[in-house]
Design a protein around this motif. Structure first.
Motif, PDB file in Angstrom:
ATOM      1  N   LEU A 307       0.830  -1.209   0.000  1.00 48.11           N
ATOM      2  CA  LEU A 307       0.000   0.000   0.000  1.00 48.11           C
ATOM      3  C   LEU A 307       0.864   1.259   0.000  1.00 48.11           C
ATOM      4  O   LEU A 307       0.599   2.219  -0.736  1.00 48.11           O
ATOM      5  CB  LEU A 307      -0.913  -0.009   1.227  1.00 48.11           C
ATOM      6  CG  LEU A 307      -2.078  -1.007   1.233  1.00 48.11           C
ATOM      7  CD1 LEU A 307      -2.871  -0.878   2.532  1.00 48.11           C
ATOM      8  CD2 LEU A 307      -2.998  -0.778   0.031  1.00 48.11           C
ATOM      9  N   VAL A 308       1.910   1.223   0.829  1.00 51.10           N
ATOM     10  CA  VAL A 308       2.813   2.374   0.891  1.00 51.10           C
ATOM     11  C   VAL A 308       3.541   2.558  -0.434  1.00 51.10           C
ATOM     12  O   VAL A 308       3.742   3.690  -0.908  1.00 51.10           O
ATOM     13  CB  VAL A 308       3.809   2.194   2.051  1.00 51.10           C
ATOM     14  CG1 VAL A 308       4.858   3.300   2.028  1.00 51.10           C
ATOM     15  CG2 VAL A 308       3.069   2.210   3.381  1.00 51.10           C
ATOM     16  N   TYR A 309       3.918   1.453  -1.067  1.00 54.47           N
ATOM     17  CA  TYR A 309       4.609   1.526  -2.359  1.00 54.47           C
ATOM     18  C   TYR A 309       3.738   2.229  -3.396  1.00 54.47           C
ATOM     19  O   TYR A 309       4.208   3.091  -4.158  1.00 54.47           O
ATOM     20  CB  TYR A 309       4.957   0.119  -2.827  1.00 54.47           C
ATOM     21  CG  TYR A 309       5.531   0.045  -4.214  1.00 54.47           C
ATOM     22  CD1 TYR A 309       6.861   0.375  -4.461  1.00 54.47           C
ATOM     23  CD2 TYR A 309       4.735  -0.360  -5.278  1.00 54.47           C
ATOM     24  CE1 TYR A 309       7.377   0.317  -5.736  1.00 54.47           C
ATOM     25  CE2 TYR A 309       5.244  -0.424  -6.554  1.00 54.47           C
ATOM     26  CZ  TYR A 309       6.564  -0.095  -6.787  1.00 54.47           C
ATOM     27  OH  TYR A 309       7.072  -0.152  -8.054  1.00 54.47           O
ATOM     28  N   VAL A 310       2.465   1.880  -3.426  1.00 56.68           N
ATOM     29  CA  VAL A 310       1.544   2.529  -4.375  1.00 56.68           C
ATOM     30  C   VAL A 310       1.435   4.020  -4.080  1.00 56.68           C
ATOM     31  O   VAL A 310       1.464   4.868  -4.998  1.00 56.68           O
ATOM     32  CB  VAL A 310       0.156   1.859  -4.301  1.00 56.68           C
ATOM     33  CG1 VAL A 310      -0.862   2.649  -5.138  1.00 56.68           C
ATOM     34  CG2 VAL A 310       0.231   0.426  -4.792  1.00 56.68           C
ATOM     35  N   GLY A 311       1.330   4.368  -2.793  1.00 57.67           N
ATOM     36  CA  GLY A 311       1.231   5.779  -2.434  1.00 57.67           C
ATOM     37  C   GLY A 311       2.464   6.563  -2.846  1.00 57.67           C
ATOM     38  O   GLY A 311       2.368   7.693  -3.367  1.00 57.67           O
ATOM     39  N   ILE A 312       3.661   5.973  -2.640  1.00 58.20           N
ATOM     40  CA  ILE A 312       4.897   6.667  -3.018  1.00 58.20           C
ATOM     41  C   ILE A 312       4.978   6.826  -4.534  1.00 58.20           C
ATOM     42  O   ILE A 312       5.398   7.881  -5.047  1.00 58.20           O
ATOM     43  CB  ILE A 312       6.119   5.889  -2.494  1.00 58.20           C
ATOM     44  CG1 ILE A 312       6.181   5.987  -0.968  1.00 58.20           C
ATOM     45  CG2 ILE A 312       7.414   6.428  -3.100  1.00 58.20           C
ATOM     46  CD1 ILE A 312       7.263   5.142  -0.348  1.00 58.20           C
ATOM     47  N   ALA A 313       4.582   5.792  -5.260  1.00 55.96           N
ATOM     48  CA  ALA A 313       4.637   5.861  -6.728  1.00 55.96           C
ATOM     49  C   ALA A 313       3.735   6.978  -7.251  1.00 55.96           C
ATOM     50  O   ALA A 313       4.131   7.742  -8.159  1.00 55.96           O
ATOM     51  CB  ALA A 313       4.221   4.518  -7.326  1.00 55.96           C
ATOM     52  N   VAL A 314       2.538   7.131  -6.698  1.00 54.59           N
ATOM     53  CA  VAL A 314       1.607   8.164  -7.171  1.00 54.59           C
ATOM     54  C   VAL A 314       2.110   9.563  -6.812  1.00 54.59           C
ATOM     55  O   VAL A 314       2.220  10.462  -7.658  1.00 54.59           O
ATOM     56  CB  VAL A 314       0.208   7.925  -6.570  1.00 54.59           C
ATOM     57  CG1 VAL A 314      -0.718   9.103  -6.897  1.00 54.59           C
ATOM     58  CG2 VAL A 314      -0.372   6.629  -7.103  1.00 54.59           C
ATOM     59  N   VAL A 315       2.447   9.770  -5.526  1.00 53.85           N
ATOM     60  CA  VAL A 315       2.908  11.093  -5.090  1.00 53.85           C
ATOM     61  C   VAL A 315       4.236  11.448  -5.754  1.00 53.85           C
ATOM     62  O   VAL A 315       4.460  12.596  -6.177  1.00 53.85           O
ATOM     63  CB  VAL A 315       3.038  11.129  -3.553  1.00 53.85           C
ATOM     64  CG1 VAL A 315       3.600  12.482  -3.093  1.00 53.85           C
ATOM     65  CG2 VAL A 315       1.692  10.874  -2.900  1.00 53.85           C
ATOM     66  N   GLY A 316       5.154  10.465  -5.871  1.00 60.18           N
ATOM     67  CA  GLY A 316       6.448  10.715  -6.500  1.00 60.18           C
ATOM     68  C   GLY A 316       6.309  11.092  -7.948  1.00 60.18           C
ATOM     69  O   GLY A 316       7.020  11.995  -8.450  1.00 60.18           O
ATOM     70  N   ALA A 317       5.401  10.435  -8.671  1.00 63.64           N
ATOM     71  CA  ALA A 317       5.194  10.764 -10.081  1.00 63.64           C
ATOM     72  C   ALA A 317       4.697  12.195 -10.239  1.00 63.64           C
ATOM     73  O   ALA A 317       5.134  12.932 -11.149  1.00 63.64           O
ATOM     74  CB  ALA A 317       4.200   9.793 -10.705  1.00 63.64           C
ATOM     75  N   LEU A 318       3.802  12.598  -9.352  1.00 65.02           N
ATOM     76  CA  LEU A 318       3.303  13.973  -9.410  1.00 65.02           C
ATOM     77  C   LEU A 318       4.423  14.974  -9.135  1.00 65.02           C
ATOM     78  O   LEU A 318       4.496  16.043  -9.777  1.00 65.02           O
ATOM     79  CB  LEU A 318       2.171  14.158  -8.396  1.00 65.02           C
ATOM     80  CG  LEU A 318       0.883  13.361  -8.676  1.00 65.02           C
ATOM     81  CD1 LEU A 318      -0.104  13.538  -7.527  1.00 65.02           C
ATOM     82  CD2 LEU A 318       0.254  13.833  -9.997  1.00 65.02           C
ATOM     83  N   GLN A 319       5.321  14.658  -8.186  1.00 67.58           N
ATOM     84  CA  GLN A 319       6.413  15.583  -7.879  1.00 67.58           C
ATOM     85  C   GLN A 319       7.439  15.637  -9.004  1.00 67.58           C
ATOM     86  O   GLN A 319       8.025  16.697  -9.266  1.00 67.58           O
ATOM     87  CB  GLN A 319       7.083  15.168  -6.563  1.00 67.58           C
ATOM     88  CG  GLN A 319       6.224  15.435  -5.334  1.00 67.58           C
ATOM     89  CD  GLN A 319       6.991  15.247  -4.046  1.00 67.58           C
ATOM     90  OE1 GLN A 319       7.689  14.257  -3.876  1.00 67.58           O
ATOM     91  NE2 GLN A 319       6.846  16.185  -3.122  1.00 67.58           N
ATOM     92  N   VAL A 320       7.685  14.526  -9.692  1.00 67.55           N
ATOM     93  CA  VAL A 320       8.591  14.538 -10.851  1.00 67.55           C
ATOM     94  C   VAL A 320       7.981  15.382 -11.969  1.00 67.55           C
ATOM     95  O   VAL A 320       8.665  16.192 -12.635  1.00 67.55           O
ATOM     96  CB  VAL A 320       8.873  13.103 -11.340  1.00 67.55           C
ATOM     97  CG1 VAL A 320       9.595  13.125 -12.694  1.00 67.55           C
ATOM     98  CG2 VAL A 320       9.709  12.354 -10.325  1.00 67.55           C
ATOM     99  N   ALA A 321       6.672  15.190 -12.174  1.00 65.34           N
ATOM    100  CA  ALA A 321       6.004  15.936 -13.233  1.00 65.34           C
ATOM    101  C   ALA A 321       6.007  17.434 -12.965  1.00 65.34           C
ATOM    102  O   ALA A 321       6.064  18.248 -13.897  1.00 65.34           O
ATOM    103  CB  ALA A 321       4.569  15.439 -13.394  1.00 65.34           C
ATOM    104  N   SER A 322       5.981  17.800 -11.673  1.00 68.59           N
ATOM    105  CA  SER A 322       5.979  19.227 -11.339  1.00 68.59           C
ATOM    106  C   SER A 322       7.380  19.796 -11.188  1.00 68.59           C
ATOM    107  O   SER A 322       7.539  20.972 -10.880  1.00 68.59           O
ATOM    108  CB  SER A 322       5.209  19.449 -10.040  1.00 68.59           C
ATOM    109  OG  SER A 322       5.871  18.789  -8.959  1.00 68.59           O
TER     110      SER A 322
END
Length: 637
Positions: A307-322
């Motif tokens: 569950l934590v892995y999924v959360g990091i992947a989503v939030v991390g992708a948004l931060q890379v995109a920004s």
């Protein structure tokens, strides 16, 4: 202590038990600290690994991006053109990178980075291997001392303790509990240290990279605590039940093996099997519940980690995109999240193992907490050549305070005389011998040896002048010569043979293939009951004791062998004070004094002829023997 109060029958606090267990590591504090420091250094290298590997990812990805750009321009100009074209997301991503447009992948830098990653991981593994080796060495030393303490405790416990505690349960504590404790500590202690240090190191590194992603990762902590709280407490109770049931089952197995002949004779095979099946089922149920709860820990922790892995992947992708993070940083963070959740999952799994270890440790510590024999503080000594005068003066004794067995017993045995003791079951015959040997202490009065109170003698000195032959023979795994010489270490072959000849066992030994070098089973199973008894009598003969105790010593031999033993024991008793407990009157007919006991008191005493003439209790026993065909069956202890 009743069996209901025996160790393992009640669940105890986990904390105090582990505190006591860890207290045994105190003598090795320096080694433990050194191992922790090495582990910390290893964790530093391990934590740096994902960061360096993330840099390699940046070199590959950003080099690939730069290779698709037109050369001769600066990074700022590329970002400005992207913004002018309205591609804000791509512009933010490029702005966060470290690139030279048109340069492509720097394979030289990539090679150096990968070599550095390999070196970091290798150094981390080497240092943690050294730390693990040190901790395992400490664990084995602690267990070595614990086994020594348990062994010493067994020998320091009074005989009364073993009268109240089942042998199988004692053996279970000495084997199963200690083995399980050793296994858990060996496998888990180093892992616990490494996991805790990893959690701290990884958490510090994650905060330096992204506090937002770190907060997502920290969701693991309360969820982990919830899982351990729900499963850990329940598993502790089940492990307690498992090891208690194992002790009961071991008792059943031990009784079934030692009493196999009687079980067969009385046709109790089916009943014994039913009892075994029921107790085996208790072990199965407790073990199943304990292992099921323990097995749920790791999957639950892995689910939380995913569950934590999924959360990091989503939030991390948004931060890379920004443009807030570089791709390599997110990749490193994902690795850190695994490094963070994995030790938490391991701690969750090890929590179940620690519950099992705590259950075993409680049983072992319970054994170590039993009261020992009264301290051997005697300072009196016997003469260099003791005469063997034994006296009981107003002795009172009871196995429990509310039911006294002996109230006021007086007895005097002159040096070199033979005193025979007879009486019905429970009359106190064997109790008399137990008090003389100081297996139990008198409640009041005293027993003297050549005028010296035996309570003022050291037990070792008292027993060094006594020889004892019991109805139940005890032989250990070894040669016949070693068994005969057991009471006299260093005895020569000639002395052993002389003792065997005097006790009419020499001719039996010489018929065996290896003679005195014949190795016998630990229970003497490859010898007949009579042959085993002959060996134990020869063992007592070899020690040449001042006081000799024969407790039904000839009850297991045939009539012909008994006649031979009569002659051997007459030689053995010559010049020695002897106490003979027997139900065959033929073995005590020539005794100087015969004591008839009932309810802890001496009701008659005198010679064989005198007691028959009186027509009292002894005459009744004699008549019963004659009626039974020459044996006092049913009235022995």
């Amino acid at each position: 202590m009743s069996m209901e109060d025996a160790p393992g029958s009640k669940a105890r606090a986990f904390g105090p038990t582990m505190k006591r267990l860890l207290g045994r590591f105190r003598p090795f504090t320096l080694a433990v600290v050194g191992a922790v420091v090495l582990n910390a250094v290893g964790i530093v290298f391990t934590v740096l690994g994902p960061l360096v590997l993330g840099q390699a990812t940046n070199l590959v990805y950003e080099g690939w991006v730069s290779g698709r750009m037109e050369g001769g321009r600066s990074q700022a100009e590329v970002v400005a053109d992207l913004r002018a074209a309205g591609d804000t997301t791509m512009a933010d991503m490029v702005a966060a990178m470290e690139i030279v447009p048109g340069a492509g992948i720097d394979f030289a830098a990539l090679g150096r980075t990968l070599l550095l990653t390999l070196a970091v991981y290798l150094l981390g593994s080497l240092v943690m291997f050294l730390a693990s080796r040190i901790l395992n060495s400490v664990v084995q030393r602690v267990m070595y001392r614990l086994r020594e303490d348990v062994e010493s405790k067994i020998h320091a416990l009074p005989l009364s303790h073993f009268d109240r505690m089942k042998r199988g349960d004692v053996l279970s504590r000495l084997t199963n509990d200690l083995d399980n404790l050793n296994q858990v500590l060996s496998e888990s202690l180093g892992q616990i240290v490494m996991s805790l240090l990893t959690v701290v190191g990884v958490l510090a590194m994650m905060f330096t990279l992204s506090w937002q992603l770190t907060l997502v990762t920290l969701i693991t902590v309360p969820l982990t605590a919830l899982v351990i709280g729900l499963l850990g407490v329940r598993s502790q109770r089940q492990f307690q039940a498992q090891w208690k049931a194992t002790g009961v089952l071991n008792t059943r197995v031990e009784e079934s093996i030692t009493g196999h002949d009687l079980i067969t004779v009385y046709g109790r095979d089916r009943v014994t099997k039913e009892l075994f099946d029921a107790e085996n089922d208790d072990v199965y149920r407790a073990s199943f519940s304990a292992q099921m709860l323990a097995g749920l820990m790791m999957p639950a922790m892995q689910f939380i980690g995913n569950l934590v892995y999924v959360g990091i992947a989503v939030v991390g992708a948004l931060q890379v995109a920004s443009g807030q993070l570089r791709l390599g940083t997110v990749q490193a963070f994902i690795q850190y999240s695994r490094q963070f959740s994995q030790p938490l999952a391991q701690l969750g799994g090890m929590a179940a193992q620690l519950q099992s270890a705590a259950a075993c440790a409680e049983r072992v510590f319970e054994l170590l907490s039993y009261p020992e024999e009264t301290p051997d503080t005697g300072t009196a000594t016997l003469p260099e050549r003791p005469r063997g005068e034994i006296a009981f003066e107003h002795v009172a004794f009871g196995y429990s305070s509310d039911s006294p067995l002996i109230t006021d017993l007086g007895l005097r045995a002159a040096p070199g005389t033979t005193t025979a003791i007879v009486g019905h079951t429970g009359a106190g015959k064997t109790t008399l011998v137990n008090l003389l040997m100081r297996f139990y202490e008198v409640d009041s009065g005293r027993i003297t040896f050549d005028g010296v109170d035996i309570a003022e003698l050291r037990r070792s000195e008292l027993r060094s002048h006594m020889g004892m032959v019991l109805q139940d023979t005890w032989l250990f795994g070894g040669t016949i010569e070693e068994n005969i010489a057991y009471g006299k270490p260093g005895a020569t072959r000639e002395e052993v043979v002389a003792a065997a000849e005097a006790c009419y066992v020499d001719h039996v030994v010489r018929t065996l293939p290896d003679g005195y070098d014949t190795v016998i089973d630990d229970d003497g199973g490859n010898l007949s009951q009579g042959e085993r008894q002959l060996i134990t009598i020869a063992r007592a003969f070899l020690t040449r004791p001042t006081v000799l105790i024969l407790d039904e010593a000839t009850s297991s031999v045939d009539t012909r062998t008994e006649l031979l033993l009569q002659q051997a024991m007459q030689t053995l008793r010559a010049g020695r004070t002897s106490f003979v407990i027997a139900h065959r009157l033929s073995t005590i007919r020539d005794a100087d004094t015969i004591l008839v006991m009932a309810h802890g008191d001496i009701v008659e005493q005198g010679s064989h002829a005198e007691l028959l003439e009186r027509g009292g209790a002894y005459a009744e026993l004699h008549a019963a023997q004659l009626a039974a065909g020459g044996s006092l069956d049913g009235i022995e202890d």
